[in-house]
Design a protein around this motif. Structure first.
Motif: not given
Length: 371
Positions: A40, A251, A253, A302
């Motif tokens: 990410s 998280n 990503a 991201a």
């Protein structure tokens, strides 16, 4: 040929280094380029570099080009501190950008305060970076507490009663997020069906998963980062559980989805910016146009976070004027209001360094985030 996030990010990091000789405004970033959350981080860098490259191609800011010096801290707060010291003392950066991790950001505050260096857009939603207001940190994204609270509220709203929580230990991020989760449970007049601790660095799924399956949970709020979550979801599925999994924006990503592989379907991830496939949204349209010019055909949450944080810093540098100093940039940021696109306002004052207050949910389907 369609480029991957990984190949594009690597190419742009190299391009940034190559520009260094002619740069006049130096920005620093210490983040995890090789460890637990590197997937990410690299996507955020990709989004950030889209802005930097555009600015430099147009002659820079007030005629001065930008160089970003990026250093790998492996998600280790001690390395973050040493990297930050080097960036501030030796590299003479005017600002820091997109540092990743709650304990990492908290660890460098003494250096920021000692030298009066602003950190813009830390990639963390820790409440400790919002209240009390740290004088040198300027957040762009919402807090983990709001995300976790919304996650629990969502599960309650759709009728889920047995919610398990996995919380990584020795983690300022997880402790912070748990405050929001607790608030969500209290609002719903519920309690977690089970609360399972997990080692931050080496989670033992042999001890994490059984309590979840024994409690017959319908959903799991997994408060952890990167591979600690992806491997946990795989272990949960291998144990035969079909429980809904929901995790936070740390998280969010494309790399997270890739790491989940065949276990990705149905995982919910909270988000702190508009949907990256809302192509009519001015912010998304702008980012997509720049990405396509680089051969990148998709955005990720991201990437978008890196893009927005860098837009904020660039605009603040522009308003600060030629030859920006740390002190003048701080003064600009402390009296700052900016629409990053589509009515998303970022505003700061000496008593508020929050930035954008936005939380939404997405679900992984067919290998991508959908809302």
């Amino acid at each position: 040929m369609k480029k991957t996030f990984k190949s594009c990010a690597a190419a742009l990091v190299l391009a940034a280094a190559a520009q260094g000789a002619s740069a006049q405004i130096v920005i620093g970033q210490s983040a995890d380029l090789s460890g637990l959350v590197s997937a990410s981080v690299k996507e955020a860098i990709l989004g950030s570099q889209l802005v930097i490259d555009q600015v430099n191609a147009q002659g820079g800011i007030n005629g001065e080009r930008i160089e970003v010096i990026r250093m790998d801290d492996g998600f280790d707060p001690k390395r973050s501190v040493e990297n930050t010291r080097i960036l501030i003392e030796d590299k003479k950066v005017v600002a820091l950008l997109l540092n990743r991790g709650t304990p990492n950001a908290l660890a460098v505050i003494p250096l920021l305060d000692k030298y009066g260096v602003p950190l813009v857009g830390p990639s963390t939603g820790a409440m400790a970076l919002h209240q009390p207001v740290p004088k040198n940190i300027f957040n762009v994204r919402s807090t983990y507490q709001r995300e976790a609270e919304k996650a629990v509220q969502h599960l309650h709203t759709i009728g889920i009663q047995r919610i398990g929580v996995v919380q990584e230990q020795d983690s300022a991020f997880a402790t912070d997020a748990m405050v929001g989760a607790t608030r969500g449970f209290e609002s719903a007049k519920m309690k977690p069906a089970v609360l399972v601790p997990a080692d931050r660095r080496k989670p033992d799924y042999g001890t994490i998963v059984p309590p979840l399956t024994q409690a017959n949970v319908q959903a799991v709020l997994w408060i952890a980062s990167g591979t600690a979550v992806t491997e946990g979801v795989k272990a949960l599925r291998a144990a035969g559980s079909a429980a809904q999994v929901i995790t936070l924006s740390n998280n969010a990503a494309a790399g997270f989805i890739k790491e989940l592989g065949t276990s990705s379907g149905g995982v919910i991830v909270t988000q702190v910016l508009p949907y990256e496939r809302s192509f009519g949204h001015p912010l998304i349209k702008e980012a997509m146009a720049l990405a396509k010019a680089k051969g990148q055909n998709e955005l990720s949450p991201a990437l978008l976070e890196g893009f927005v944080a860098t837009k904020v810093l660039v605009e603040a540098l522009r308003r600060t004027g030629p030859k920006p100093t740390r002190a003048r940039l701080l003064a600009t940021l402390n009296s700052f209001q900016y629409d990053v696109g589509g009515g998303l306002d970022v505003s700061y004052s000496p008593t508020d360094h929050t930035g954008i207050d936005y939380v939404d949910l997405s679900i992984v389907s067919e290998g991508r985030f959908k809302r």
